[in-house]
Design an enzyme around this catalytic site. Structure first.
Site, PDB file in Angstrom:
ATOM      1  N   HIS A 160       0.829  -1.210   0.000  1.00 37.24           N
ATOM      2  CA  HIS A 160       0.000   0.000   0.000  1.00 37.24           C
ATOM      3  C   HIS A 160       0.862   1.257   0.000  1.00 37.24           C
ATOM      4  CE1 HIS A 160      -2.917   2.800   2.242  1.00 37.24           C
ATOM      5  NE2 HIS A 160      -3.489   2.559   1.082  1.00 37.24           N
ATOM      6  N   HIS A 165      -0.900  11.115  -1.636  1.00 44.13           N
ATOM      7  CA  HIS A 165      -2.238  10.696  -1.234  1.00 44.13           C
ATOM      8  C   HIS A 165      -3.143  11.869  -0.884  1.00 44.13           C
ATOM      9  CE1 HIS A 165      -5.334   9.524   1.714  1.00 44.13           C
ATOM     10  NE2 HIS A 165      -5.459   8.458   0.955  1.00 44.13           N
TER      11      HIS A 165
END
Length: 239
Positions: free
Chosen positions: A7, A50
């Site tokens: 991730h 992100h």
């Protein structure tokens, strides 16, 4: 055997969405897939980050989309995680593709909301095409209309819907978007939904699993469910 998806790169060991995290994941052969987040700079360059703002993962401030690539490249994207990563930069998608090509599957999450990033799908697909990676990537997003748009632009690249919740007619929504991947927050994923999705030919990604007990449980649901984790080592030691 369940696929291990790192991730934001190996973000348990290095600052997320940096080349350091990507290189760590690439150095472990058992990691078969990687997830990254992509936004656009003010001058339209796809970069890895992100949050929509810079404060958490860099020494900058403000919105990502308000800064040019040159401005973003001046920022430190590693020191917040650990002093030894001081000097890490926000990578471009092109840099990530060049490093990952031929090594593992890449799940590119388009961090877009409504019209925040006009042209993001076109720019990302152009780079995927340029690097010859159509068979190596997934393009996913919480914005289901954006994924439908990706499918109209390219019939080859695999696409997926990201979901955090348990909406009705989930599998029908995947079909309506022309997608073939369900990427769901693991608290909402069930053994039954996993089995039903895989039976229909969809891929299933469970995120973000970091506790070994939960990883083991979700792995037991189906050998094809892909485990997205910040700590690939915890999954890989389960055997």
């Amino acid at each position: 055997m369940n696929i291990c998806m790192a991730h934001r790169g190996w973000s348990g060991k290095a600052p997320e969405n940096t080349m350091a995290a990507i290189q760590l994941a690439l150095a472990e052969p058992a990691i078969q897939a990687m997830e990254i987040d992509v936004q656009l700079t003010r001058d339209g360059v796809p970069v890895l980050i992100h949050d929509f703002t810079l404060e958490r993962t860099t020494n900058g401030s403000g919105l990502v989309k308000d800064h040019t690539l040159e401005e973003l490249r001046q920022l430190d994207a590693g020191k917040w995680f650990d002093e030894k990563f001081a000097g890490e930069k926000i990578p471009t998608l092109a840099e990530a593709l060049a490093a990952i090509k031929g090594h593992c599957t890449l799940n590119i999450e388009l961090k877009a909301t409504s019209d925040m990033y006009p042209g993001i799908a076109e720019k990302v697909l152009a780079l995927v095409e340029q690097y010859g990676m159509k068979q190596e990537v997934y393009v996913t997003s919480f914005d289901h209309e954006l994924i439908r748009h990706v499918r109209t632009l390219d019939q080859e690249v695999q696409t997926g819907l990201i979901v955090y919740g348990r909406p009705v007619l989930m599998l029908e929504q995947i079909e309506a978007a022309g997608a073939s991947i369900l990427s769901m927050g693991y608290p909402y994923l069930t053994r039954e939904l996993t089995a039903a999705a895989i039976e229909k030919g969809f891929k299933v990604i469970a995120w973000t699993l970091d506790e070994p007990a939960y990883i083991r449980e979700v792995m037991s649901w189906h050998p094809e469910v892909q485990i997205c984790t910040n700590h690939p080592d915890r999954m890989l030691t389960l055997g």
